[in-house]
Design a protein around this motif. Structure first.
Motif, PDB file in Angstrom:
ATOM      1  N   PRO A  45      24.962  11.738  17.228  1.00 37.81           N
ATOM      2  CA  PRO A  45      24.874  13.159  17.589  1.00 37.81           C
ATOM      3  C   PRO A  45      25.648  13.433  18.883  1.00 37.81           C
ATOM      4  O   PRO A  45      26.025  12.505  19.598  1.00 37.81           O
ATOM      5  CB  PRO A  45      23.367  13.387  17.781  1.00 37.81           C
ATOM      6  N   ASP A  46      25.877  14.698  19.175  1.00 36.12           N
ATOM      7  CA  ASP A  46      26.639  15.071  20.370  1.00 36.12           C
ATOM      8  C   ASP A  46      26.053  14.495  21.656  1.00 36.12           C
ATOM      9  O   ASP A  46      26.784  14.112  22.556  1.00 36.12           O
ATOM     10  CB  ASP A  46      26.746  16.593  20.489  1.00 36.12           C
ATOM     11  N   GLU A  47      24.748  14.454  21.754  1.00 35.79           N
ATOM     12  CA  GLU A  47      24.091  13.891  22.937  1.00 35.79           C
ATOM     13  C   GLU A  47      23.130  12.787  22.494  1.00 35.79           C
ATOM     14  O   GLU A  47      21.921  12.996  22.434  1.00 35.79           O
ATOM     15  CB  GLU A  47      23.366  14.989  23.713  1.00 35.79           C
TER      16      GLU A  47
END
Length: 161
Positions: A45-47
């Protein structure tokens, strides 16, 4: 003829990076058998959490394992905390690998999260290009140019002034 494996996580996305790598790959053909191994990048995921990053690094390490374990392989792990060396020292190191019976030299470039500690521990040399951070695609071009330069230095050509 010595074999050089450039083991990377991910693919070169832009054509100009691919063109640069292709040019140095062609030039290196006179000095070594070069293979560029592009391993799949973990989908995160992005973070991502630290646990997710660690799992990704372990997955990437598992894919690198067969190359590191190959008989007669000398392994360089490219990491920011590694040792920096001049082009001349890299040339000397590649020469000494051949003289000491290594038939394969692996250069490992990890993902944007780095390389797992297991791989770093197993590497014969932890090598840093700089204390600065570079995009992985640019680092790949810089590394392949330095490998080419190292062979040129050993051949006493005018490429390295």
């Amino acid at each position: 003829m010595i074999k050089i494996n450039l083991i990377t996580v991910g693919k070169l996305k832009e054509q100009y990076w691919r063109d640069a790598v292709a040019e140095y790959s062609k030039r290196l053909g006179a000095f070594c058998k070069l293979e560029i191994i592009e391993l799949n990048e973990s989908k995160l995921p992005d973070e991502p959490s630290e646990k997710q990053k660690l799992a990704a690094l372990q997955s990437e390490a598992k894919a690198m394992e067969p190359y590191l374990s190959a008989k007669g392989a000398f392994n360089f792990a490219m990491c920011i905390e590694g040792k920096q060396m001049t082009s001349e020292k890299l040339s000397q190191k590649l020469d000494s690998c051949g003289a000491n019976g290594y038939s394969t030299i692996n250069f490992i470039i990890g993902s944007s999260f780095g390389i797992s500690e297991d791989i770093k521990t197993r590497a014969d040399v932890r090598l840093s290009m700089s204390e600065m951070t570079f995009p992985h695609q640019l680092a790949r071009v810089m590394l392949i140019e330095q490998i080419y330069r190292a062979f040129q230095i050993s051949a006493h050509t005018k490429y390295h002034k």
